[in-house]
Design a protein around this motif. Structure first.
Motif, mmCIF file in Angstrom:
data_model
loop_
_atom_site.group_PDB
_atom_site.id
_atom_site.type_symbol
_atom_site.label_atom_id
_atom_site.label_comp_id
_atom_site.label_asym_id
_atom_site.label_seq_id
_atom_site.Cartn_x
_atom_site.Cartn_y
_atom_site.Cartn_z
ATOM 1 N N VAL A 12 1.019 -1.113 -0.043
ATOM 2 C CA VAL A 12 0.075 -0.271 -0.234
ATOM 3 C C VAL A 12 0.510 1.253 0.234
ATOM 4 N N LYS A 13 1.832 2.131 0.909
ATOM 5 C CA LYS A 13 2.662 2.443 1.292
ATOM 6 C C LYS A 13 3.640 2.704 -0.721
ATOM 7 N N ALA A 14 4.075 1.847 -1.282
ATOM 8 C CA ALA A 14 4.429 1.575 -2.238
ATOM 9 C C ALA A 14 3.384 2.221 -3.339
ATOM 10 N N GLY A 15 2.744 1.449 -3.555
ATOM 11 C CA GLY A 15 1.479 2.629 -4.584
ATOM 12 C C GLY A 15 0.896 3.163 -4.022
ATOM 13 N N LEU A 16 1.314 3.566 -3.267
ATOM 14 C CA LEU A 16 0.404 5.303 -2.664
ATOM 15 C C LEU A 16 1.756 6.135 -3.024
ATOM 16 N N ALA A 17 2.424 5.902 -2.791
ATOM 17 C CA ALA A 17 4.091 6.569 -3.272
ATOM 18 C C ALA A 17 4.080 6.549 -5.042
ATOM 19 N N ARG A 18 3.498 5.740 -5.517
ATOM 20 C CA ARG A 18 3.194 5.832 -6.805
ATOM 21 C C ARG A 18 2.958 7.301 -7.182
ATOM 22 N N LEU A 19 1.589 6.543 -6.434
ATOM 23 C CA LEU A 19 0.442 7.822 -6.990
ATOM 24 C C LEU A 19 0.979 9.053 -6.563
ATOM 25 N N ARG A 20 1.801 9.123 -5.416
ATOM 26 C CA ARG A 20 2.098 10.797 -5.054
ATOM 27 C C ARG A 20 2.964 11.335 -6.567
ATOM 28 N N ALA A 21 3.902 10.432 -7.106
ATOM 29 C CA ALA A 21 4.997 10.245 -7.979
ATOM 30 C C ALA A 21 3.974 11.132 -8.833
ATOM 31 N N GLU A 22 2.900 10.253 -9.424
ATOM 32 C CA GLU A 22 1.641 10.581 -10.798
ATOM 33 C C GLU A 22 1.297 12.009 -10.511
ATOM 34 N N GLY A 23 1.074 12.077 -8.957
ATOM 35 C CA GLY A 23 0.210 13.530 -9.019
ATOM 36 C C GLY A 23 -1.451 13.005 -8.625
#
Length: 88
Positions: free
Chosen positions: A4-15
């Motif tokens: 979950v943390k990794a997936g949300l970090a990906r989303l953050r990087a994509e805005g």
């Protein structure tokens, strides 16, 4: 929880901070009964993002994802049997 943390970090990087994207991360991590919503007046610790939660089968993964911050925690259900309190 690490997925979950990794997936949300990906989303953050994509805005990306929208509900369907957050819920996709949660279901992709194997969580069930996922939900996301805007904070309500009873959510005292909200920091400007969407609240989310999902059932791992053992407990819940929950937190907040938005431009100001992302948090991810694990714990039990709440007294009314859900994973997020009613917003109002």
């Amino acid at each position: 929880m690490e997925q979950v943390k990794a997936g949300l970090a990906r989303l953050r990087a994509e805005g990306r901070f929208d509900g369907p994207s957050i819920e996709g991360v949660l279901t992709g991590a194997g969580l069930a009964e996922v939900e996301s919503r805007k904070p309500g007046r009873l959510d005292t610790n909200a920091g400007g993002g969407l609240l989310f939660c999902g059932n791992s089968g053992i407990g819940y993964v929950f937190g907040e994802h938005g431009p100001p911050r992302t948090t991810v925690e694990a714990g039990g259900g709440i007294a009314d049997g859900g994973c997020l309190p009613a917003p109002d």
